[in-house]
Design an enzyme around this catalytic site. Structure first.
Site, PDB file in Angstrom:
ATOM      1  N   LYS A  32     -10.345 -14.434   7.241  1.00 40.57           N
ATOM      2  CA  LYS A  32      -9.228 -13.504   7.062  1.00 40.57           C
ATOM      3  C   LYS A  32      -7.985 -14.084   7.728  1.00 40.57           C
ATOM      4  CE  LYS A  32      -8.478  -9.481   9.407  1.00 40.57           C
ATOM      5  NZ  LYS A  32      -7.044  -9.302   9.664  1.00 40.57           N
ATOM      6  N   LEU A  60      -2.168  -8.666   4.897  1.00 40.79           N
ATOM      7  CA  LEU A  60      -0.776  -8.483   5.330  1.00 40.79           C
ATOM      8  C   LEU A  60      -0.381  -7.008   5.353  1.00 40.79           C
ATOM      9  CD1 LEU A  60       0.839 -11.572   3.564  1.00 40.79           C
ATOM     10  CD2 LEU A  60      -0.060 -11.389   5.880  1.00 40.79           C
ATOM     11  N   ASP A  64       5.610  -0.542   2.444  1.00 37.96           N
ATOM     12  CA  ASP A  64       7.033  -0.545   2.107  1.00 37.96           C
ATOM     13  C   ASP A  64       7.232   0.328   0.876  1.00 37.96           C
ATOM     14  OD1 ASP A  64       9.784  -1.389   1.943  1.00 37.96           O
ATOM     15  OD2 ASP A  64       9.191  -3.210   3.008  1.00 37.96           O
ATOM     16  N   PRO A  66       7.632   1.289  -3.075  1.00 38.91           N
ATOM     17  CA  PRO A  66       6.811   0.762  -4.170  1.00 38.91           C
ATOM     18  C   PRO A  66       7.338  -0.540  -4.775  1.00 38.91           C
ATOM     19  CG  PRO A  66       7.019   3.134  -4.374  1.00 38.91           C
ATOM     20  CD  PRO A  66       7.900   2.734  -3.233  1.00 38.91           C
ATOM     21  N   ASN A  67       8.647  -0.636  -4.986  1.00 39.80           N
ATOM     22  CA  ASN A  67       9.188  -1.844  -5.618  1.00 39.80           C
ATOM     23  C   ASN A  67       8.950  -3.087  -4.761  1.00 39.80           C
ATOM     24  OD1 ASN A  67      10.746  -3.060  -7.793  1.00 39.80           O
ATOM     25  ND2 ASN A  67      12.249  -3.451  -6.178  1.00 39.80           N
ATOM     26  N   ARG A 210     -12.023 -11.622  17.502  1.00 40.46           N
ATOM     27  CA  ARG A 210     -12.056 -12.164  18.859  1.00 40.46           C
ATOM     28  C   ARG A 210     -13.445 -12.416  19.445  1.00 40.46           C
ATOM     29  NH1 ARG A 210      -7.740  -7.790  20.628  1.00 40.46           N
ATOM     30  NH2 ARG A 210      -8.890  -6.812  18.932  1.00 40.46           N
TER      31      ARG A 210
HETATM   32  O1  C5P Z   1     -10.484  -9.430  16.939  1.00 42.71           O
HETATM   33  P1  C5P Z   1     -10.954  -8.243  16.143  1.00 42.71           P
HETATM   34  O2  C5P Z   1     -12.429  -8.315  15.791  1.00 42.71           O
HETATM   35  O3  C5P Z   1     -10.567  -6.933  16.767  1.00 42.71           O
HETATM   36  O4  C5P Z   1     -10.164  -8.382  14.757  1.00 42.71           O
HETATM   37  C1  C5P Z   1     -10.122  -7.373  13.792  1.00 42.71           C
HETATM   38  C2  C5P Z   1      -9.203  -7.787  12.692  1.00 42.71           C
HETATM   39  O5  C5P Z   1      -9.152  -6.778  11.695  1.00 42.71           O
HETATM   40  C3  C5P Z   1      -7.748  -8.041  13.118  1.00 42.71           C
HETATM   41  O6  C5P Z   1      -7.289  -9.160  12.386  1.00 42.71           O
HETATM   42  C4  C5P Z   1      -6.994  -6.804  12.685  1.00 42.71           C
HETATM   43  O7  C5P Z   1      -5.675  -7.102  12.281  1.00 42.71           O
HETATM   44  C5  C5P Z   1      -7.810  -6.344  11.487  1.00 42.71           C
HETATM   45  N1  C5P Z   1      -7.781  -4.904  11.176  1.00 42.71           N
HETATM   46  C6  C5P Z   1      -8.154  -3.919  12.080  1.00 42.71           C
HETATM   47  N2  C5P Z   1      -8.106  -2.591  11.726  1.00 42.71           N
HETATM   48  C7  C5P Z   1      -7.731  -2.239  10.486  1.00 42.71           C
HETATM   49  C8  C5P Z   1      -7.375  -3.229   9.566  1.00 42.71           C
HETATM   50  C9  C5P Z   1      -7.432  -4.555   9.944  1.00 42.71           C
HETATM   51  O8  C5P Z   1      -8.540  -4.241  13.209  1.00 42.71           O
HETATM   52  N3  C5P Z   1      -7.748  -0.967  10.110  1.00 42.71           N
END
Ligand code: C5P
Length: 233
Positions: A32, A60, A64, A66-67, A210
């Site tokens: 990801k 990402l 924002d 819709p357009n 992490r």
């Molecule tokens: O390091 P960790 O295991 O906490 O990473 C979780 C990942 O999932 C991060 O990249 C974070 O941006 C993403 N994420 C999240 N919660 C969400 C959507 C995405 O933690 N609802």
């Protein structure tokens, strides 16, 4: 194969840190790329991963009008990634704009809505965002809206998967961050489960960052995680 259902979040500052981890963890097939790395390195990092035969989740979280969401999705489609995210809080029209952009493309990634960030708990939802619903209710509401708009699934806490699958159907994808093996620290995540519990709840994919990428020994952490998700119940 359970390892293919684990998506590792490549939340590192730059190209060097990212490629080092990818080389160090050849068994990871799904990566990801989120805001930190994409803002630093742009599409080159996606091309690097695709050229290595990896599956890519470009997270990402477009939020924002819709357009603008439509335009961002159209730009993102050129990277031929496998998963893309739009924020449910952008509203129904933005979700529909995103879905239409994907639907009309030749290479169609799966489009997911972010329901509620897994770092937010009930009190933050209520006091900071003024959303009075408990997180599971709000996540379910957003999942149903995403389903009605034709999206392929949602990003949700593992704690919410079971009800969302019941309400939206088993083919509606659930991708779950907020996953923590027992040996890992929580960091800023609040609504968490262990990898094994998350899979038992019905999660299609686990997103874990992490505990692997910031481990003292990432290959060992990856092996420990795999052992945990593949061991018999
Ligand atoms: O390091 P960790 O295991 O906490 O990473 C979780 C990942 O999932 C991060 O990249 C974070 O941006 C993403 N994420 C999240 N919660 C969400 C959507 C995405 O933690 N609802």
């Amino acid at each position: 194969m359970k390892s293919e259902r684990v998506i590792v979040a490549l939340d590192v500052p730059d190209w060097e840190g990212a490629t080092k981890l990818v080389e160090m963890l050849p068994g990871v097939t799904f990566w990801k790329v989120g805001l930190q790395l994409f803002v630093a390195e742009g599409g080159d990092i996606l091309k690097y991963l695709k050229d290595k035969g990896k599956r890519v989740f470009l997270d990402l979280k477009f939020h924002d009008i819709p357009n603008t969401v439509r335009g961002a999705i159209l730009s993102a489609l050129s990277y031929q990634v496998d998963l893309l995210t739009v924020h449910a809080a952008a509203g129904r029209e933005a979700l529909k704009a995103a879905q239409e952009a994907v639907k009309n493309s030749t290479f169609a990634p799966k489009l997911l809505a972010i329901t509620v960030l897994t770092s937010l708990d009930a009190s933050q939802l209520a006091s900071d965002l003024k959303i009075p619903l408990p997180p599971p209710e709000y996540a379910l509401h957003n999942a149903l809206m995403a389903k009605e708009c034709g999206l392929d699934g949602v990003v949700v806490s593992p704690q919410e998967v079971r009800r969302i699958k019941q309400a939206c159907g088993k083919d509606f994808l659930t991708v779950c961050p907020g996953v923590r093996p027992q040996w890992a620290t929580m960091g800023d995540q609040k609504r968490v489960m262990t990898p094994k519990q998350a899979l038992a709840e019905g999660a299609d994919y686990l997103v874990i960052g992490r505990p692997i990428t910031h481990a003292h020994n990432p290959p060992l952490a990856w092996e420990k995680l795999l052992a945990e998700v593949t061991e018999p119940p």
